[in-house]
Design an enzyme around this catalytic site. Structure first.
Site, PDB file in Angstrom:
ATOM      1  N   SER A  13       0.828  -1.213   0.000  1.00  0.00           N
ATOM      2  CA  SER A  13       0.000   0.000   0.000  1.00  0.00           C
ATOM      3  C   SER A  13       0.862   1.261   0.000  1.00  0.00           C
ATOM      4  CB  SER A  13      -0.974   0.001   1.182  1.00  0.00           C
ATOM      5  OG  SER A  13      -0.313   0.189   2.402  1.00  0.00           O
ATOM      6  N   ARG A  61      22.238 -14.553   3.408  1.00  0.00           N
ATOM      7  CA  ARG A  61      21.886 -13.140   3.241  1.00  0.00           C
ATOM      8  C   ARG A  61      22.791 -12.434   2.239  1.00  0.00           C
ATOM      9  NH1 ARG A  61      18.081 -11.436   6.556  1.00  0.00           N
ATOM     10  NH2 ARG A  61      18.001 -12.584   8.495  1.00  0.00           N
ATOM     11  N   ARG A  87      13.039  -7.736   5.035  1.00  0.00           N
ATOM     12  CA  ARG A  87      14.313  -8.453   5.093  1.00  0.00           C
ATOM     13  C   ARG A  87      15.319  -7.603   5.853  1.00  0.00           C
ATOM     14  NH1 ARG A  87      14.776 -13.500   4.157  1.00  0.00           N
ATOM     15  NH2 ARG A  87      16.950 -13.191   3.616  1.00  0.00           N
ATOM     16  N   HIS A 105       8.854   3.204   8.775  1.00  0.00           N
ATOM     17  CA  HIS A 105       8.677   2.320   9.935  1.00  0.00           C
ATOM     18  C   HIS A 105       7.430   2.766  10.692  1.00  0.00           C
ATOM     19  CE1 HIS A 105       9.758  -0.421  13.131  1.00  0.00           C
ATOM     20  NE2 HIS A 105       9.447   0.534  13.974  1.00  0.00           N
ATOM     21  N   ASP A 141      16.291   0.028  12.067  1.00  0.00           N
ATOM     22  CA  ASP A 141      15.317   1.038  12.513  1.00  0.00           C
ATOM     23  C   ASP A 141      15.902   2.156  13.377  1.00  0.00           C
ATOM     24  OD1 ASP A 141      13.388  -0.473  11.229  1.00  0.00           O
ATOM     25  OD2 ASP A 141      12.819  -1.566  13.039  1.00  0.00           O
TER      26      ASP A 141
END
Ligand code: GRF
Length: 210
Positions: A13, A61, A87, A105, A141
């Site tokens: 979205s 990774r 991820r 976030h 974050d």
């Protein structure tokens, strides 16, 4: 014209809000790490190149991030937007895109990093919750914030109702931040956000009182 790439993992979205915002740049590609990401169809419907780099096909990774970088760099983007890209990125990936990698976030960072932010906000009993668009740095974050939206936590809220209120604001602040970046009005310098003709308070968006 500036170019940007959007990375998604699911619903998309925020990607949709970015694609519909009339940004001063061209979306060169939408890339998903999941073949079943719902957002891929919307992107294709808009005539945007939508591709999958399936993380399950890579042993670790590093090799996944390497393949992802090849796919992104094929488009030479000025800006890479993480939009619900679920991820953890390797330091090498983050360094490669340093200063041109943004994430959204769903909390007012540095409060509530990680997952399940809406439930965490309710459990903590905060009155105000929200979302943050930030430059991505190697730690999860915690990168410098460009713009934040605050929403009230209302009596009777659960994670779903609060999350829906936050998501509405995400769809406002992510296109705003992307526009600033593509217009060259914001950047990352010495680990801090540079704003030209903008004050940090321009990035503080308070949702109307319900
Ligand atoms: C959003 O809440 C975003 O803040 C978080 O993941 C969610 C993605 O939703 N990083 P969508 O795929 O953009 O709808």
């Amino acid at each position: 014209m500036k170019k940007y790439v959007i990375l998604i993992s699911g619903r998309g979205s925020n990607m949709q809000a970015l694609l519909q915002a009339g940004l001063p740049g061209q979306c060169a590609a939408v890339i998903s790490n999941r073949p079943d990401a719902e957002g891929l169809d919307f992107a294709r419907g808009q005539g945007v190149t939508a591709v999958v780099v399936d993380h399950k096909r890579f042993p670790d990774r590093e090799s996944f991030d390497g393949a992802l970088m090849v796919e992104i760099d094929r488009h030479a983007p000025d800006l890479v937007l993480l939009a619900g890209f679920m991820r953890i990125l390797t330091p090498g990936f983050v360094r490669h895109y340093e200063g041109r990698l943004l994430n959204i976030h769903p909390s007012l960072l540095p409060a509530f990093p990680g997952l399940s932010t809406h439930a965490a906000a309710i459990d903590a009993g905060v009155c105000i919750h929200g979302a943050t668009v930030h430059f991505v740095t190697p730690d999860l974050d915690v990168g410098p914030a460009l713009i934040q939206a605050a929403v009230p936590v209302l009596p009777g809220d659960d994670a779903a109702t609060l999350g829906a209120r936050v998501l509405q604001q995400e769809h406002v602040i992510y296109p705003a931040a992307a526009r600033w970046f593509l217009e060259g009005r914001v950047g990352l310098e010495g680990g801090r956000v540079r704003m030209d003709g903008l004050a940090p308070a321009d990035g503080a968006l308070l949702s109307p009182t319900p």
